[in-house]
Design a protein around this motif. Structure first.
Motif, mmCIF file in Angstrom:
data_model
loop_
_atom_site.group_PDB
_atom_site.id
_atom_site.type_symbol
_atom_site.label_atom_id
_atom_site.label_comp_id
_atom_site.label_asym_id
_atom_site.label_seq_id
_atom_site.Cartn_x
_atom_site.Cartn_y
_atom_site.Cartn_z
ATOM 1 N N UNK A 131 31.986 65.044 48.039
ATOM 2 C CA UNK A 131 32.187 65.514 49.405
ATOM 3 C C UNK A 131 31.012 66.420 49.770
ATOM 4 N N UNK A 132 30.909 66.718 51.050
ATOM 5 C CA UNK A 132 29.878 67.662 51.510
ATOM 6 C C UNK A 132 30.424 69.084 51.523
ATOM 7 N N UNK A 248 25.761 57.623 52.561
ATOM 8 C CA UNK A 248 26.537 57.096 53.675
ATOM 9 C C UNK A 248 26.432 57.991 54.898
ATOM 10 N N UNK A 249 26.493 59.307 54.684
ATOM 11 C CA UNK A 249 26.438 60.221 55.820
ATOM 12 C C UNK A 249 25.045 60.292 56.442
ATOM 13 N N UNK A 250 24.008 60.163 55.636
ATOM 14 C CA UNK A 250 22.653 60.146 56.210
ATOM 15 C C UNK A 250 22.511 58.992 57.191
ATOM 16 N N UNK A 251 22.976 57.820 56.767
ATOM 17 C CA UNK A 251 22.870 56.660 57.644
ATOM 18 C C UNK A 251 23.733 56.836 58.893
ATOM 19 N N UNK A 252 24.976 57.298 58.692
ATOM 20 C CA UNK A 252 25.871 57.473 59.834
ATOM 21 C C UNK A 252 25.355 58.542 60.796
ATOM 22 N N UNK A 253 24.837 59.615 60.265
ATOM 23 C CA UNK A 253 24.326 60.706 61.103
ATOM 24 C C UNK A 253 23.170 60.215 61.978
ATOM 25 N N UNK A 254 22.387 59.307 61.438
ATOM 26 C CA UNK A 254 21.237 58.796 62.181
ATOM 27 C C UNK A 254 21.621 57.721 63.188
ATOM 28 N N UNK A 255 22.712 56.983 62.918
ATOM 29 C CA UNK A 255 22.968 55.785 63.706
ATOM 30 C C UNK A 255 24.274 55.782 64.486
ATOM 31 N N UNK A 256 25.318 56.488 64.008
ATOM 32 C CA UNK A 256 26.599 56.360 64.702
ATOM 33 C C UNK A 256 27.494 57.561 64.426
ATOM 34 N N UNK A 257 27.662 58.446 65.407
ATOM 35 C CA UNK A 257 28.491 59.642 65.174
ATOM 36 C C UNK A 257 29.953 59.325 64.892
ATOM 37 N N UNK A 258 30.459 58.199 65.400
ATOM 38 C CA UNK A 258 31.857 57.848 65.131
ATOM 39 C C UNK A 258 32.049 57.555 63.652
ATOM 40 N N UNK A 259 31.115 56.855 63.049
ATOM 41 C CA UNK A 259 31.209 56.583 61.621
ATOM 42 C C UNK A 259 31.106 57.869 60.821
ATOM 43 N N UNK A 260 30.227 58.773 61.228
ATOM 44 C CA UNK A 260 30.123 60.059 60.539
ATOM 45 C C UNK A 260 31.450 60.800 60.581
ATOM 46 N N UNK A 261 32.123 60.763 61.725
ATOM 47 C CA UNK A 261 33.426 61.422 61.842
ATOM 48 C C UNK A 261 34.445 60.772 60.913
ATOM 49 N N UNK A 262 34.442 59.452 60.848
ATOM 50 C CA UNK A 262 35.405 58.768 59.984
ATOM 51 C C UNK A 262 35.169 59.105 58.515
ATOM 52 N N UNK A 263 33.917 59.198 58.093
ATOM 53 C CA UNK A 263 33.634 59.545 56.701
ATOM 54 C C UNK A 263 34.043 60.988 56.418
ATOM 55 N N UNK A 264 33.896 61.857 57.407
ATOM 56 C CA UNK A 264 34.238 63.264 57.180
ATOM 57 C C UNK A 264 35.745 63.474 57.036
ATOM 58 N N UNK A 265 36.561 62.489 57.454
ATOM 59 C CA UNK A 265 37.996 62.581 57.177
ATOM 60 C C UNK A 265 38.251 62.685 55.672
ATOM 61 N N UNK A 266 37.397 62.074 54.848
ATOM 62 C CA UNK A 266 37.565 62.160 53.394
ATOM 63 C C UNK A 266 37.493 63.619 52.944
ATOM 64 N N UNK A 269 40.760 65.469 54.173
ATOM 65 C CA UNK A 269 41.969 65.196 53.404
ATOM 66 C C UNK A 269 41.869 65.738 51.975
ATOM 67 N N UNK A 270 40.689 65.694 51.367
ATOM 68 C CA UNK A 270 40.548 66.259 50.021
ATOM 69 C C UNK A 270 40.713 67.766 50.048
ATOM 70 N N UNK A 271 40.211 68.396 51.109
ATOM 71 C CA UNK A 271 40.403 69.841 51.269
ATOM 72 C C UNK A 271 41.884 70.174 51.390
ATOM 73 N N UNK A 272 42.612 69.398 52.207
ATOM 74 C CA UNK A 272 44.037 69.659 52.389
ATOM 75 C C UNK A 272 44.808 69.463 51.088
ATOM 76 N N UNK A 273 44.509 68.400 50.357
ATOM 77 C CA UNK A 273 45.239 68.153 49.117
ATOM 78 C C UNK A 273 44.941 69.224 48.079
ATOM 79 N N UNK A 360 41.982 52.632 46.751
ATOM 80 C CA UNK A 360 43.019 53.661 46.733
ATOM 81 C C UNK A 360 42.456 55.019 46.343
ATOM 82 N N UNK A 361 42.764 55.991 47.166
ATOM 83 C CA UNK A 361 42.321 57.363 46.961
ATOM 84 C C UNK A 361 43.493 58.245 47.373
#
Length: 440
Positions: A131-132, A248-266, A269-273, A360-361
């Motif tokens: 995670x970041x 994954x985030x480098x590519x998403x940050x450069x090309x698509x903010x929606x994808x970056x947001x979806x990856x940041x859900x990981x 959720x890991x923080x919450x757990x 599965x995660x």
């Protein structure tokens, strides 16, 4: 000769690996290690498991790369603490390096391993890698755990820098002869058969970033399950760490903010757990811990097998059963149908996904199931019930996806709906309202 071990876990790669980079920079000869954890494998429901097959193949690839670079790759089967105790008695180990894991079992395991290694005078070094932002690195202004993703993601973006996404130089260091070759007495690596398992082949995308065109169009295509390349299909690679989250985030940050947001859900959720490990098995919301779910076993079987009479639900479950994959919007639809229309405990669905999903995660799965059930730290309102009929019109209006998985659609062989939507919705909402009132 003193050595250090690098323990691969959810990071089955040499490149851009935080813990491996630290081990290679230690000045000590490095021996990579993977442990087939019997505490996990003993609970797999089927001896032919596609995820274990994938892990095994990735471990063998790492072993080949290590041997090609002049080193020895250790693989063992057993309980991690017992395996590591045997290794530190067999070899002169100064330090064990690994990357952090935030799931409840993993934190207990690492506490046990750290204490064990300490008794043997061996350091145990853990690094943030999958995670970041982890644990309590993003909190609200009042110092509490953020429970609204929008606010969390706003802080995430404000604090995210390009430097955080730079790769660790583990690949370069790996090729500079910092590995250690152990004598042949180190022993053979386990095979699937020796551990009591069989191969099960299922398609997994290669460990590469998706094509740029796919990423650029992601926000337009992600909710169209009929498209074969409508999503990045990165979830398996991120789960097992064959692609790093920084890549994954480098590519998403450069090309698509929606994808970056979806990856940041990981990360979210890991923080919450990590903060609320009990949510792996019980509702976060105390008012939702005594919900009188119906738990009708025949209806659950119909859901599992794709026989509910709701095409989008059935197509999704059939795809899951056949491939181990399920598009995100369809995951939401099938989960919402189980917990609201059929009013079956979300933990039943979470367990079924745990048995079937290639990606599965625990953190993502629990987080999303509790979101749909209205029981989580972050969740849809408990009274919101999605209509499978309206969902199919949004994501598969021409029925391309459902016809792919339901050849008998529109024939007498396809079952009638297992429950009428309005009846199921009203039943669930009334039962949830009553449970919350009784809980105070």
């Amino acid at each position: 000769m003193k050595i250090c071990l690098f323990w691969h876990r959810r990071d089955l790669r040499i490149h851009d690996n935080a813990g491996l980079a630290a081990a290679l920079a230690s000045g000590l000869p490095v021996v990579p290690l993977f442990i087939y954890d019997s505490d996990i494998l003993d609970h797999l429901p089927d001896p032919a498991d596609a995820r274990l097959t994938y892990i095994f193949d990735q471990v063998e690839r790492l072993a080949q790369e290590t041997e090609a670079a002049g080193g020895t790759f250790l693989a063992r089967y057993g309980k991690p603490a017992a395996v590591l105790e045997a290794l530190v008695q067999e070899f002169d180990v100064a330090t064990v390096y690994t990357n952090e894991d935030y799931e409840p079992y993993a934190t207990r395991r690492d506490a046990e391993v750290g204490a064990l290694l300490g008794r043997h005078g061996v350091d145990f070094q853990l690094y943030k890698d999958q995670v970041i932002f982890a644990k309590d690195e993003i909190m609200t202004k009042s110092g509490t755990v953020p429970k609204v993703f929008g606010a969390y993601h706003k802080t995430f973006l404000a604090r995210l820098t390009d430097e955080m996404l730079l790769p660790y130089g583990s690949r370069e260091a790996f090729t500079q002869a910092r590995l250690h070759a152990l004598p042949p007495a180190a022993g053979p690596r386990p095979t699937l058969a020796s551990m009591g398992f069989e191969r099960k082949e299922q398609y997994v995308p290669t460990a590469d970033l998706p094509a740029e065109d796919v990423v650029r169009q992601y926000h337009k295509t992600r909710n169209t399950p009929a498209l074969q390349d409508g999503t990045t299909r990165l979830s398996v690679q991120l789960r097992f760490g064959t692609v790093s989250v920084r890549q994954a985030m480098r590519q998403a940050k450069a090309l698509n903010p929606k994808l970056l947001a979806e990856i940041s859900w990981r990360d979210f959720f890991m923080m919450l757990l990590w903060h609320y490990p009990n949510t792996a098995t019980e509702a976060y919301d105390p008012k939702m811990r005594a919900v009188p779910y119906r738990n009708h076993e025949d209806e659950f079987s119909a859901w599992c097998e794709g026989r509910t009479g709701y095409p989008l639900v059935d197509a999704g479950m059939r795809e899951l059963n056949a491939t181990g994959y399920l598009p995100n919007r369809v995951r939401m639809t099938v989960a919402g149908f189980l917990v609201k229309q059929l009013f079956i405990d979300w933990r039943w669905g979470e367990k079924y996904f745990a048995d079937k999903l290639l990606d599965y995660e625990l953190a993502n799965n629990v987080g999303n199931w509790q979101w749909m059930a209205g029981t989580g730290a972050v969740s849809a309102p408990w009274f919101r019930v999605y209509s499978p009929a309206s969902q199919i019109e949004q994501v598969d209006p021409h029925r391309e996806y459902v016809r792919r998985w339901i050849p008998e659609l529109d024939t007498p062989a396809y079952p009638a709906p297992i429950v009428e939507h309005k009846f199921g919705r009203d039943r669930a909402v009334e039962a949830l309202r009553k449970a919350r009132q009784e809980a105070g």
